[in-house]
Design a protein around this motif. Structure first.
Motif, short mmCIF file in Angstrom:
data_model
loop_
_atom_site.label_atom_id
_atom_site.label_comp_id
_atom_site.label_asym_id
_atom_site.label_seq_id
_atom_site.Cartn_x
_atom_site.Cartn_y
_atom_site.Cartn_z
N HIS A 156 0.84 -1.12 0.07
CA HIS A 156 -0.03 -0.03 -0.15
C HIS A 156 0.91 1.16 -0.04
O HIS A 156 2.11 1.12 0.14
N TRP A 157 0.19 2.62 -0.24
CA TRP A 157 0.93 3.83 -0.18
C TRP A 157 1.35 4.10 1.23
O TRP A 157 2.42 4.98 1.45
N TYR A 158 1.01 3.36 2.44
CA TYR A 158 1.26 3.64 3.50
C TYR A 158 0.97 2.30 4.33
O TYR A 158 -0.05 1.51 4.16
N ALA A 250 0.72 4.76 -7.38
CA ALA A 250 1.97 4.51 -7.01
C ALA A 250 3.21 5.13 -7.82
O ALA A 250 4.19 5.58 -7.35
N LEU A 253 3.37 8.70 -8.13
CA LEU A 253 3.74 9.53 -7.10
C LEU A 253 5.20 9.70 -6.93
O LEU A 253 5.79 10.52 -6.42
N TRP A 309 9.96 5.49 -3.39
CA TRP A 309 10.05 4.10 -2.91
C TRP A 309 11.36 3.50 -2.95
O TRP A 309 12.01 3.77 -3.97
#
Length: 355
Positions: A156-158, A250, A253, A309
């Protein structure tokens, strides 16, 4: 170690993640990978060179009509007899491990034959308590039953306080014509009305996911599916308009591009993603994409959030080659320590609020 790696072919996010994993796994010749794809007809798969002599099965997929999941059409296209036969006959006994990126044939074959299995992908993050629509227990249960695994690495993004990994998001290169266009990827929308709406705006749009033979206004360029072409157009975009799928957001970002997104109605995962995007302040979420919502969004001069990331695919491949001696929680903690929020104060404040 011989690994059977199943990938859900609906959309392009799962396959994009699989390409990154294929590249990372090449560094470990002791891992012998047999790829299997389902959920999309074989003639619609493209740029599949990374997967060698892959297998294909029909599998399961959801049918979309005009931006919504159609339960009736989904049920009609389901060939349950063939699905059960494919699960029963898949030779999982020839492998040491079965990995499923939300691919049901490999996942259920592994369960049927009690074979060691690992779920890898965004959907497995929903095994934990993360932002999601309330009272949709049936949808959550269907997601968990779709491609079950003995253990999993959700993304996930967090992390929301759980052993969830960051996304596998490949870095994009720059572009000479940066911020010259707005990229639109809305493959499940009703395309004629969408193009008519875009035609009324002064901006230039590059649109993927619509039939390229449709007539389009002079400010709209329709493009056919292309892995490298799409990546370059995302990198060169002023902003991105898309549904609330996981992988494209994702990757966007990593570039710090503003995002306008609309979740597919009736699609639990996308509605949950939209809720998370609101909470983390990573994108503008709307109920419909038209000239009014796009125009109002652009008038605010939206700023993107840039996140760096780590090499998640590379570290998962190393973890597999090492025999998975670290726990999923240890792997997740190590990876999140390497995440770097950059431009965009909203991300830092959102993370603090989430903590």
């Amino acid at each position: 170690m011989k690994i059977l790696y199943g990938v859900q072919g609906t959309g392009n996010g799962h396959i994009s993640r699989a390409r990154a994993m294929a590249k990372a796994l090449e560094n470990y010749p002791e891992l012998e990978i047999q790829w299997l794809f389902s959920g999309r007809s074989p003639e619609k798969l493209f740029s599949m060179e990374a997967f060698g002599d892959y297998w294909w099965r029909e599998g399961l997929t959801f049918v979309h009509r005009k931006g919504k999941v159609s339960p009736i059409a989904t049920t009609r296209q389901l060939d349950l007899r063939r699905l059960l036969r494919d699960i029963r006959e898949l030779p999982v006994h020839d492998f040491d491990l079965v990995i499923s990126d939300f691919e049901p044939v490999t996942a259920w074959a592994a369960r049927r034959h009690k074979k060691d299995s690992l779920g890898l992908g965004h959907q497995y993050a929903f095994n934990f308590t993360i932002p999601a629509p309330r009272f949709q227990w049936a949808a959550r249960a269907i997601m968990r039953a779709f491609a079950p695994a003995q253990s999993s690495l959700g993304m996930h993004w967090y992390h929301f306080g759980h052993p969830i990994l960051p996304p596998i998001a490949q870095p994009h290169g720059g572009s000479a014509n940066e911020e010259a266009h707005i990229l639109v990827y809305l493959p499940f929308e009703h395309h004629r009305p969408l193009l008519d709406q875009l035609a009324t705006l002064p901006q230039r749009f590059i649109v993927y996911g619509a039939p390229v033979e449709l007539e389009a206004a002079s400010n709209i360029e329709l493009k056919a599916p292309s892995v490298e072409g799409f990546r370059q157009d995302v990198a060169g975009a002023r902003a991105v308009i898309c549904n609330s799928g996981f992988e494209l957001i994702a990757e966007t970002l990593t570039l710090g591009k503003p995002i306008l997104t609309r979740p597919l109605a009736g699609q639990f995962e996308q509605e949950a993603n939209a809720q998370a995007l609101r909470e983390l302040q990573l994108a503008e979420v709307v109920d419909r994409v038209n000239a009014d919502t796009i125009g109002r969004w652009l008038e605010t001069q939206p700023a993107g959030v840039r996140i760096q990331w780590p090499d998640v695919a590379g570290q998962i491949a190393a973890w597999l080659a090492d025999g998975r001696r670290q726990t999923a929680a240890q792997l997740a903690e190590r990876l999140w320590e390497q995440v770097i929020p950059g431009r965009g104060a909203t991300m830092s404040s959102a993370l603090q609020a989430a903590d």
